[in-house]
Design a protein around this motif. Structure first.
Motif, PDB file in Angstrom:
ATOM      1  N   GLY A  27       0.814  -1.330  -0.060  1.00 56.97           N
ATOM      2  CA  GLY A  27       0.032   0.032   0.003  1.00 56.97           C
ATOM      3  C   GLY A  27       0.901   1.346  -0.008  1.00 56.97           C
ATOM      4  N   GLU A  28       1.909   1.221   0.416  1.00 60.43           N
ATOM      5  CA  GLU A  28       2.837   2.193   0.286  1.00 60.43           C
ATOM      6  C   GLU A  28       3.270   2.536  -1.142  1.00 60.43           C
ATOM      7  OE1 GLU A  28       5.015   3.790   2.617  1.00 60.43           O
ATOM      8  OE2 GLU A  28       3.716   2.972   4.435  1.00 60.43           O
ATOM      9  N   THR A  29       3.396   3.766  -1.394  1.00 57.50           N
ATOM     10  CA  THR A  29       3.579   4.277  -2.929  1.00 57.50           C
ATOM     11  C   THR A  29       4.769   5.249  -2.939  1.00 57.50           C
ATOM     12  OG1 THR A  29       1.061   4.345  -2.872  1.00 57.50           O
ATOM     13  CG2 THR A  29       2.479   5.606  -4.763  1.00 57.50           C
ATOM     14  N   LEU A  30       5.710   4.899  -3.943  1.00 58.59           N
ATOM     15  CA  LEU A  30       6.894   5.732  -4.421  1.00 58.59           C
ATOM     16  C   LEU A  30       6.366   6.691  -5.089  1.00 58.59           C
ATOM     17  CD1 LEU A  30       9.866   5.520  -3.729  1.00 58.59           C
ATOM     18  CD2 LEU A  30      10.022   4.502  -6.164  1.00 58.59           C
ATOM     19  N   ILE A  31       6.350   7.906  -4.718  1.00 57.36           N
ATOM     20  CA  ILE A  31       6.062   9.066  -5.364  1.00 57.36           C
ATOM     21  C   ILE A  31       7.113  10.243  -5.899  1.00 57.36           C
ATOM     22  CG2 ILE A  31       3.726   9.065  -4.405  1.00 57.36           C
ATOM     23  CD1 ILE A  31       4.637  11.606  -2.791  1.00 57.36           C
ATOM     24  N   PHE A 707      -1.058  -4.372  19.207  1.00 57.16           N
ATOM     25  CA  PHE A 707      -1.173  -3.039  18.544  1.00 57.16           C
ATOM     26  C   PHE A 707      -0.798  -3.323  16.804  1.00 57.16           C
ATOM     27  CE2 PHE A 707       3.388  -3.789  19.593  1.00 57.16           C
ATOM     28  CZ  PHE A 707       4.090  -3.494  18.711  1.00 57.16           C
ATOM     29  N   GLN A 708      -1.008  -2.264  15.999  1.00 59.10           N
ATOM     30  CA  GLN A 708      -0.817  -2.623  14.465  1.00 59.10           C
ATOM     31  C   GLN A 708       0.126  -1.585  13.979  1.00 59.10           C
ATOM     32  OE1 GLN A 708      -4.956  -1.704  12.983  1.00 59.10           O
ATOM     33  NE2 GLN A 708      -5.467  -3.895  13.072  1.00 59.10           N
ATOM     34  N   VAL A 709       0.941  -2.140  12.951  1.00 65.49           N
ATOM     35  CA  VAL A 709       1.993  -1.255  12.525  1.00 65.49           C
ATOM     36  C   VAL A 709       1.894  -1.645  11.023  1.00 65.49           C
ATOM     37  CG1 VAL A 709       4.503  -1.009  12.244  1.00 65.49           C
ATOM     38  CG2 VAL A 709       3.439  -1.526  14.372  1.00 65.49           C
ATOM     39  N   ASP A 710       2.030  -0.639  10.108  1.00 64.32           N
ATOM     40  CA  ASP A 710       2.199  -0.720   8.614  1.00 64.32           C
ATOM     41  C   ASP A 710       3.060  -2.181   8.479  1.00 64.32           C
ATOM     42  OD1 ASP A 710       2.014   0.616   5.905  1.00 64.32           O
ATOM     43  OD2 ASP A 710       3.913   0.278   6.217  1.00 64.32           O
TER      44      ASP A 710
END
Length: 774
Positions: A27-31, A707-710
């Motif tokens: 889901g991470e995007t290289l912009i 807990f949640q982490v990307d």
């Protein structure tokens, strides 16, 4: 069958979609980053990281550098060079380091002898470097300013500064869409600063967390570009990642003819594209806020957070009126720091200092609105002056603004009543330079933050518009500007005719001076050779590498902290930012809380007490931890103290990213869980944060707290991966995007300064890697 119509998109969606280089499965995007602004405070460690790794700057043509935070604003008539002009050694070292770095890496630079020098967020728009539809970053949280042009503009930390310099990209997760509409007619005396202070007061400093705000409605449409920039500038104070206004005819008129704006056929192509940059009918916003313009009045802050606002006609609030115990405690702390008593009318509060300046309010329009108040006041009473016990100063945002103001006679207006007329720089906004408040001094300020110690240790700051600050200067008190204005207007949207003696110029930039010589750039091999050299000079102290240590499990002492809105100035005061290293900042952590400001002795603050002085985990029960600056010094100081993880109900977005860039873990848990863990910490028992299992464990029989982490961030933290190295594996994607970019948006490629100003095809660089003496 015809293709289905595309889904409606927001302005943010459109600009984001146009900059996607590569979409990660996580889901991470290289912009791609179109515009990178650099200053002296957040860049030394980034350049050293490049040097250590033997990496060049990928796109020198997309980077513009200047000095602003550390520079003195006294007269430069006797200026010869930075080394002799700046007295404070650490400030001088940062400025000299930038000068050497821009020489070495081939970057365009506005130094102190150049009238184009100024605050980094002033010079970008002024030169036409800032353009609609672009992505723009800087190692400074107020990069959100540039969103006024329909740009996705946001602050980044030093690790990300290095990442952009090396790759011209950033790995980001897309933010939510938020729209704030203000419709109606602003009451007399109201300016854009009043609008944004009112908004922050309504939604709070965490109201925009995780969002990019689009400002819409007739009030923003009718604003000038200067006014829109002031609003977008303070989006970060509302917790947002960025703020944006759709480009329109006002935008195009402002940009046309600027040195780095497109010309000729490229201008026509650019405007045609820019006209498409507006939210489609039916576009979905995750959060919508509607505000009536008629409800906004001249607004001022009373406390130590930008959300602590009240109408100038109001009174200091009573902490007893806050039902939430953390907010009540925060209000009590704020009033004690500000030296205020509940129910005191705001207009009864005396001031010692007036500061008109900063990247929020130092443009020509801001100076004109302040001058309008002075002229109106002196027309009624020619003897009126700044009281003798008040120091009033005006700091233009750039040398060009200063020159234009002097051509318009504004300096004479200010000096006639007793204002101090200064040179360009950040000045008293954050007091990293000689312009600082003394302990207990109270300031009417046009800057953007009123944090404890922001303008000087123990200094007390009230935020307001330039017109309101000018009114306070003439009375020596916080004052309703409307008493000086018989006919109210939206002050920062009016082009004035002050008297027949002051005919205003147009808003066009004055003719550029002779070009600044552009620097030579070494090869990667030359960079590496210099990094290994034993040669010493005034800035030879090397920063540490940007390598990230792995994070798996951290176990040990945890320290409880019951404070909301823990800001970066609280975590590390600005006097400790003048460093060329990433290390050595542990003693600076929470300095104003750990040291008595009068005696310098250690206080009873939790991190001074055993066993918490050996804490490896910090547990904060209040929300919005790390709000404020994008500077990476805050996580560096936590890390240097020994704290590897912070647990809190919520984090400021930039701070959260900066922690992870340094191999540290921010853990977000519900407030009730944070309180349980803090109580556990108070018992002296150990805490364990396990990133592999994503859970917090307490000594004893209590169940683990998940807990949640990307997922991608977790992978990088567990393995200590170098983000730049990972990105450079996507070289083919970056190259392909750049080819498309040159074809579709050619006006974004390559710039320099031709003789007399203007854009040239590319920045000339040397092939030799010669080291220049400045």
């Amino acid at each position: 069958m015809p293709a289905p119509a595309p889904a409606p998109r927001t302005l943010y969606d459109k600009v984001w979609d146009d900059h996607v280089v590569h979409q990660q499965e996580s889901g991470e995007t290289l912009i791609y980053i179109d515009r990178h602004l650099v200053h002296e405070v957040t860049s030394p460690q980034a350049f050293e990281g490049l040097r250590t790794a033997g990496r060049p700057v990928r796109r020198p043509d997309c980077t513009l550098a200047t000095v602003d935070h550390n520079v003195p604003t006294i007269s430069r008539k006797n200026f010869t060079d930075v080394k002799t002009f700046i007295d404070e050694p650490e400030s001088r070292a940062q400025c000299v380091a930038l000068e050497e770095n821009v020489k070495e890496f081939g970057l365009t630079y506005f130094g102190m002898s150049d009238r184009r020098q100024g605050i980094v967020h002033i010079i970008g728009p002024e030169q036409g470097f800032t353009l609609p539809g672009t992505t723009c970053v800087c190692g400074d949280s107020h990069t959100s300013t540039h969103g006024a042009f329909g740009s996705i503009a946001f602050g980044i930390g030093t690790s990300e500064v290095e990442h952009v310099l090396a790759t011209q990209t950033l790995l980001q997760r897309k933010s939510k869409n938020m729209r704030i509409k203000v419709n109606g007619t602003l009451p007399p005396g109201c300016a854009s600063k009043d609008v944004i202070l009112h908004i922050i007061g309504k939604i709070g400093t965490a109201g925009g967390t995780g969002c990019v705000i689009e400002y819409a409605g007739n009030v923003f449409e009718e604003m000038s570009m200067e006014a829109r920039m002031s609003v977008c500038n303070m989006s970060i104070e509302a917790g947002a990642r960025a703020g944006m206004v759709a480009p329109d005819e006002v935008t195009f008129k402002y940009l046309k003819g600027r040195p780095l704006a497109p010309k000729g056929e490229e201008w026509e192509r650019a405007v045609a594209y820019w006209r498409t940059l507006k939210s489609d009918q039916g576009a979905k916003f995750d959060i919508e806020v509607n505000i009536r313009a008629e409800d906004i009045v001249p607004t001022i802050t009373w406390g130590t957070s930008p959300q602590d606002v009240v109408p100038i006609t109001g009174v200091v609030p009573d902490p007893a009126s806050f039902t939430d115990p953390i907010k009540r405690s925060g209000a009590e702390r704020a009033l004690a720091y500000m030296g205020l008593i509940p129910h005191t009318p705001m207009q009864d509060i005396d001031v010692d200092t007036i500061f008109i300046g900063s990247c929020t309010n130092s443009r020509i329009e801001d100076l004109r609105s302040a001058a309008q108040v002075i002229i109106a006041a002196t027309s009624a009473d020619p003897s009126i002056k700044v009281p003798g016990n008040v120091h009033a100063m005006i700091v233009p945002g750039s040398g060009l603004i200063k020159q234009q103001a002097e051509a318009e006679g504004l300096d004479a207006v200010f000096k006639r009543v007793g204002f101090d007329w200064r040179e360009a720089g950040c000045s008293m906004c954050l007091g990293m330079n000689p312009d600082q408040l003394s302990p207990g001094e109270r300031c009417a300020s046009t800057s953007n933050r009123n944090f404890e110690g922001r303008q000087g240790a123990g200094g007390r700051t009230h935020l307001m518009s330039p017109a309101m600050a000018a009114a306070a200067a003439l009375t020596g008190k916080l004052t309703d500007v409307r008493i000086f204005l018989k006919k109210g207007s939206n002050l920062d949207q009016t082009k004035l005719k002050v008297t027949s003696a002051f005919d205003y110029l147009t808003d066009e930039v004055l003719p550029p001076p002779k070009p600044v010589p552009l620097s030579d750039s070494p090869s990667a091999a030359a960079s590496a050779a210099r990094a290994n050299s034993t040669e010493t000079d005034s800035v030879s102290v090397a920063a540490t590498s940007s390598a990230v240590p792995p994070f798996t499990i951290v176990k040990g002492v945890s320290a409880p902290l019951d404070i909301a809105n823990v800001d970066t100035d609280m975590i590390i005061p600005k006097q400790f930012l003048k460093t060329l290293k990433r290390t050595g900042l542990g003693d600076a952590l929470f300095h104003t809380l750990r040291k008595d400001p009068k005696t310098g002795e250690a206080t009873e603050f939790v991190l001074n007490r055993s066993p918490y002085d050996k804490a490896v985990i910090l547990v904060c029960t209040g929300p919005n931890f790390g709000c404020g600056s994008s500077r990476e010094h805050a996580p560096w100081s936590l890390n240097d103290f020994g704290i590897r993880a912070v647990i809190a109900p919520s984090f400021a977005e930039i701070f959260k990213s900066n922690m992870m860039q340094n191999g540290m873990l921010p853990v977000t848990l519900p407030p009730e869980e944070c309180k349980k863990i803090a109580d556990h910490a108070r018992s002296g028992k150990h805490l364990e944060v396990d990133l592999e299992k994503c859970e917090v464990r307490r000594d004893g029989e209590e169940p683990a707290i998940p807990f949640q982490v990307d997922s991608f961030k977790r992978h990088c933290l567990l393995n200590g991966l170098d983000g730049i190295g990972l990105t450079l594996q996507k070289q083919e994607f970056i190259k392909k995007f750049e080819e498309k970019r040159s074809e579709v948006w050619p006006w974004l490629d390559g710039f320099g300064y031709a003789k007399g100003g203007g854009r040239v095809p590319e920045v000339p660089v040397s092939k030799t890697g010669k080291k220049f003496d400045w």
